[in-house]
Design a protein around this motif. Structure first.
Motif, PDB file in Angstrom:
ATOM      1  N   ALA A 208      -9.488  29.389  -8.429  1.00 36.86           N
ATOM      2  CA  ALA A 208     -10.103  30.230  -7.603  1.00 36.86           C
ATOM      3  C   ALA A 208      -8.931  31.290  -7.136  1.00 36.86           C
ATOM      4  CB  ALA A 208     -10.321  29.452  -6.306  1.00 36.86           C
ATOM      5  N   PRO A 209      -9.273  32.214  -6.316  1.00 36.43           N
ATOM      6  CA  PRO A 209      -8.083  33.341  -6.041  1.00 36.43           C
ATOM      7  C   PRO A 209      -7.173  32.797  -5.246  1.00 36.43           C
ATOM      8  CG  PRO A 209     -10.338  34.384  -5.783  1.00 36.43           C
ATOM      9  CD  PRO A 209     -10.458  32.899  -5.816  1.00 36.43           C
ATOM     10  N   TRP A 210      -7.200  31.686  -4.528  1.00 37.52           N
ATOM     11  CA  TRP A 210      -6.242  31.099  -3.689  1.00 37.52           C
ATOM     12  C   TRP A 210      -5.635  29.780  -4.354  1.00 37.52           C
ATOM     13  CZ3 TRP A 210     -11.141  30.995  -2.678  1.00 37.52           C
ATOM     14  CH2 TRP A 210     -11.855  29.546  -2.443  1.00 37.52           C
TER      15      TRP A 210
ATOM     16  N   ALA B 136     -23.953  24.832   3.883  1.00 38.11           N
ATOM     17  CA  ALA B 136     -23.312  25.486   5.023  1.00 38.11           C
ATOM     18  C   ALA B 136     -21.539  25.513   4.856  1.00 38.11           C
ATOM     19  CB  ALA B 136     -23.491  24.864   6.504  1.00 38.11           C
ATOM     20  N   MET B 137     -21.350  24.814   3.775  1.00 36.83           N
ATOM     21  CA  MET B 137     -19.959  24.676   3.484  1.00 36.83           C
ATOM     22  C   MET B 137     -19.218  26.115   3.138  1.00 36.83           C
ATOM     23  SD  MET B 137     -20.101  22.421   0.000  1.00 36.83           S
ATOM     24  CE  MET B 137     -18.647  21.422   0.253  1.00 36.83           C
ATOM     25  N   THR B 138     -17.834  26.074   3.279  1.00 34.90           N
ATOM     26  CA  THR B 138     -17.052  27.149   3.015  1.00 34.90           C
ATOM     27  C   THR B 138     -16.631  27.166   1.480  1.00 34.90           C
ATOM     28  OG1 THR B 138     -15.061  26.107   3.491  1.00 34.90           O
ATOM     29  CG2 THR B 138     -16.095  27.321   5.326  1.00 34.90           C
ATOM     30  N   ARG B 139     -16.167  28.286   1.183  1.00 35.83           N
ATOM     31  CA  ARG B 139     -15.792  28.377  -0.319  1.00 35.83           C
ATOM     32  C   ARG B 139     -14.621  27.447  -0.536  1.00 35.83           C
ATOM     33  NH1 ARG B 139     -17.498  32.643  -3.779  1.00 35.83           N
ATOM     34  NH2 ARG B 139     -19.743  32.647  -3.454  1.00 35.83           N
ATOM     35  N   GLU B 140     -13.826  27.342   0.527  1.00 32.50           N
ATOM     36  CA  GLU B 140     -12.489  26.342   0.409  1.00 32.50           C
ATOM     37  C   GLU B 140     -12.857  25.019   0.401  1.00 32.50           C
ATOM     38  OE1 GLU B 140     -12.666  28.971   2.484  1.00 32.50           O
ATOM     39  OE2 GLU B 140     -11.048  30.229   2.023  1.00 32.50           O
ATOM     40  N   GLU B 141     -13.824  24.645   1.277  1.00 34.12           N
ATOM     41  CA  GLU B 141     -14.655  23.321   1.072  1.00 34.12           C
ATOM     42  C   GLU B 141     -15.245  22.866  -0.024  1.00 34.12           C
ATOM     43  OE1 GLU B 141     -15.562  22.650   5.876  1.00 34.12           O
ATOM     44  OE2 GLU B 141     -17.111  23.562   4.461  1.00 34.12           O
TER      45      GLU B 141
ATOM     46  N   PRO C 162     -23.129  27.261  -2.901  1.00 36.62           N
ATOM     47  CA  PRO C 162     -22.702  25.898  -2.932  1.00 36.62           C
ATOM     48  C   PRO C 162     -23.374  24.889  -3.992  1.00 36.62           C
ATOM     49  CG  PRO C 162     -22.388  26.170  -0.702  1.00 36.62           C
ATOM     50  CD  PRO C 162     -23.269  27.665  -1.387  1.00 36.62           C
ATOM     51  N   HIS C 163     -24.653  24.777  -3.996  1.00 40.40           N
ATOM     52  CA  HIS C 163     -25.264  23.903  -4.816  1.00 40.40           C
ATOM     53  C   HIS C 163     -25.183  24.667  -6.231  1.00 40.40           C
ATOM     54  CE1 HIS C 163     -26.663  21.060  -2.028  1.00 40.40           C
ATOM     55  NE2 HIS C 163     -26.909  21.918  -0.928  1.00 40.40           N
ATOM     56  N   GLY C 164     -25.506  25.986  -6.271  1.00 40.97           N
ATOM     57  CA  GLY C 164     -25.639  26.494  -7.471  1.00 40.97           C
ATOM     58  C   GLY C 164     -24.186  26.422  -8.432  1.00 40.97           C
ATOM     59  N   ASN C 165     -23.259  26.743  -7.716  1.00 46.79           N
ATOM     60  CA  ASN C 165     -21.702  26.698  -8.258  1.00 46.79           C
ATOM     61  C   ASN C 165     -21.379  25.148  -8.800  1.00 46.79           C
ATOM     62  OD1 ASN C 165     -20.355  29.419  -8.440  1.00 46.79           O
ATOM     63  ND2 ASN C 165     -21.020  29.316  -6.354  1.00 46.79           N
ATOM     64  N   PHE C 166     -21.737  24.069  -7.924  1.00 47.54           N
ATOM     65  CA  PHE C 166     -21.469  22.851  -8.287  1.00 47.54           C
ATOM     66  C   PHE C 166     -22.224  22.341  -9.680  1.00 47.54           C
ATOM     67  CE2 PHE C 166     -22.623  18.330  -8.201  1.00 47.54           C
ATOM     68  CZ  PHE C 166     -21.395  17.776  -8.097  1.00 47.54           C
ATOM     69  N   GLU C 167     -23.490  22.675  -9.631  1.00 45.68           N
ATOM     70  CA  GLU C 167     -24.416  22.399 -10.641  1.00 45.68           C
ATOM     71  C   GLU C 167     -23.945  23.120 -12.119  1.00 45.68           C
ATOM     72  OE1 GLU C 167     -26.311  19.836 -11.020  1.00 45.68           O
ATOM     73  OE2 GLU C 167     -26.621  19.644  -8.763  1.00 45.68           O
TER      74      GLU C 167
ATOM     75  N   CYS D 118     -15.198  20.438  -5.756  1.00 49.36           N
ATOM     76  CA  CYS D 118     -15.210  20.388  -7.358  1.00 49.36           C
ATOM     77  C   CYS D 118     -13.850  20.071  -8.062  1.00 49.36           C
ATOM     78  CB  CYS D 118     -15.493  22.178  -7.512  1.00 49.36           C
ATOM     79  SG  CYS D 118     -17.129  22.362  -7.070  1.00 49.36           S
ATOM     80  N   ALA D 119     -12.748  20.522  -7.361  1.00 47.88           N
ATOM     81  CA  ALA D 119     -11.648  20.044  -7.838  1.00 47.88           C
ATOM     82  C   ALA D 119     -11.594  18.487  -7.955  1.00 47.88           C
ATOM     83  CB  ALA D 119     -10.251  20.639  -7.020  1.00 47.88           C
ATOM     84  N   GLY D 120     -11.966  17.915  -6.970  1.00 46.68           N
ATOM     85  CA  GLY D 120     -11.945  16.410  -6.939  1.00 46.68           C
ATOM     86  C   GLY D 120     -12.773  15.756  -7.942  1.00 46.68           C
ATOM     87  N   MET D 121     -13.830  16.501  -8.253  1.00 50.77           N
ATOM     88  CA  MET D 121     -14.841  16.068  -9.312  1.00 50.77           C
ATOM     89  C   MET D 121     -14.018  16.242 -10.641  1.00 50.77           C
ATOM     90  SD  MET D 121     -18.555  17.333 -10.432  1.00 50.77           S
ATOM     91  CE  MET D 121     -18.239  18.882 -10.904  1.00 50.77           C
ATOM     92  N   LEU D 122     -13.392  17.300 -11.016  1.00 50.93           N
ATOM     93  CA  LEU D 122     -12.638  17.444 -12.335  1.00 50.93           C
ATOM     94  C   LEU D 122     -11.485  16.369 -12.308  1.00 50.93           C
ATOM     95  CD1 LEU D 122     -12.525  21.377 -12.412  1.00 50.93           C
ATOM     96  CD2 LEU D 122     -14.228  19.902 -13.442  1.00 50.93           C
TER      97      LEU D 122
END
Length: 341
Positions: A97-99, A71-76, A32-37, A81-85
């Motif tokens: 994302a796939p979904w 601990a957050m899920t990919r959906e969370e 989560p942290h790596g993807n966000f950054e 990330c979507a809110g940030m964009l």
């Protein structure tokens, strides 16, 4: 250099810049942290409107980064990330994302729609209009005015198609080009249609692209031009009204930005939706794709078109829903009156 080739060069340059930046920053972990950054950094280094929109990207990092935990899920994580964009207020910026694919809708959802295609098809043409590729056309029932409704610049229209349309409408005294609800598409189609309304080469606008990771690292404005259609093609030099609404976006917005400066043209309706940033795509460690504006397009006078384009002076008008129940489109009626007078 033509617009198409210049855009291609920008894409290559943007790709090279992103690849180069990967050597200058740590490799991000797929957590989560790596993807966000990784996502925040891509936008920080390559998005073209941070300064122009007055966005405090560092404050947004602090605010949204605080919502990320291991601990957050990919959906969370996706929602954060979507809110940030969405803080970019840009219809060209998406996270895929796939979904789900995120999409900022408020650039049009907070405005009246100002368009009803059925209203025109039924009450102005009794469904007896012509159609070729993405264009519906015909002669309106009063004023000897021609009508072209182009639903999407993503639908190609050939030179022969345009010849047929303009030949059919040749005896009309004016022309309405209705691009309400046109969400954009191919810039080549913009150039192809504009070329029918000019007699000499015109400055269509300017492009500016990122040249480095700094927030002020931009190229100088690069002029791009449009030439008239080749000799022998059907041209139109009589009065024109371009009908717009808030859902006139991206390449359609660019079309308006060029047509507004032609002497025989008036823009009628509501402010367009903008969307002048040429989109570019990248990816974060988990494989999600991110699409964002990496190149800014200015109009022929050097004005930004990202926030939309206003109607010509005295030509702002909305669709009245009460009068629409009577079978009349107040925006189209305004255009007909303007051309008839």
């Amino acid at each position: 250099m033509g617009l198409k080739h210049y855009i291609y060069g920008i894409v290559l340059a943007a790709g090279a810049a992103i690849m180069q930046s990967c050597h200058d920053i740590p490799e991000y972990a797929d957590d989560p942290h790596g993807n966000f950054e990784a996502l925040w950094t891509i936008i920080d280094e390559h998005y073209c409107f941070l300064r122009e929109k007055g966005i405090d990207w560092d404050e947004i990092h602090h605010r949204y980064g605080g919502r990320v935990n291991s601990a957050m899920t990919r959906e969370e994580l996706f929602l954060v990330c979507a809110g940030m964009l969405n803080e970019l207020r840009d219809g060209h910026t998406n996270l895929s994302a796939p979904w789900e694919t995120s999409y900022y809708r408020q650039w049009w959802s907070d405005y009246p729609q100002n368009y009803d295609g059925r209203l025109i098809e039924e009450h102005y043409f009794n469904f007896n209009y012509r159609q070729v590729t993405g264009v519906k056309y015909g002669v309106l029932p009063r004023g000897n005015i021609g009508y072209m409704g182009y639903s999407s610049f993503a639908v190609p229209i050939g030179e022969g198609n345009l010849d047929a349309i303009f030949a059919y409408l040749a005896t009309c005294d004016g022309l309405v080009i209705d691009i309400r609800d046109n969400g954009g598409g191919n810039m080549d189609m913009v150039n192809r249609i504009v070329a029918r309304f000019i007699t000499s080469s015109v400055t269509a606008g300017y492009m500016i692209h990122k040249t480095g990771p700094g927030r002020d690292d931009f190229s100088k404005p690069f002029e791009y031009r449009i030439d008239p259609a080749p000799q022998g093609r059907m041209m139109w030099m009589k009065p024109v009204v371009v009908l717009t609404n808030r859902s006139t976006f991206s390449a359609a917005n660019n079309f308006v930005s060029i047509m507004q400066y032609l002497p025989q043209v008036r823009i009628v309706g509501a402010r367009t939706g903008g969307g002048s940033g040429m989109p570019f795509s990248s990816e974060i460690p988990c494989g999600w794709g991110v699409r964002f504006s990496a190149c800014s397009v200015l109009d022929a006078k050097g004005n930004t078109t990202e926030f939309g384009i206003d109607p010509s002076e005295g030509c702002a008008v909305d669709l009245d829903p009460v009068i629409a129940l009577e079978g009349r489109d107040t925006m189209l009626e305004f255009a007909i009156d303007l051309l008839a007078n």
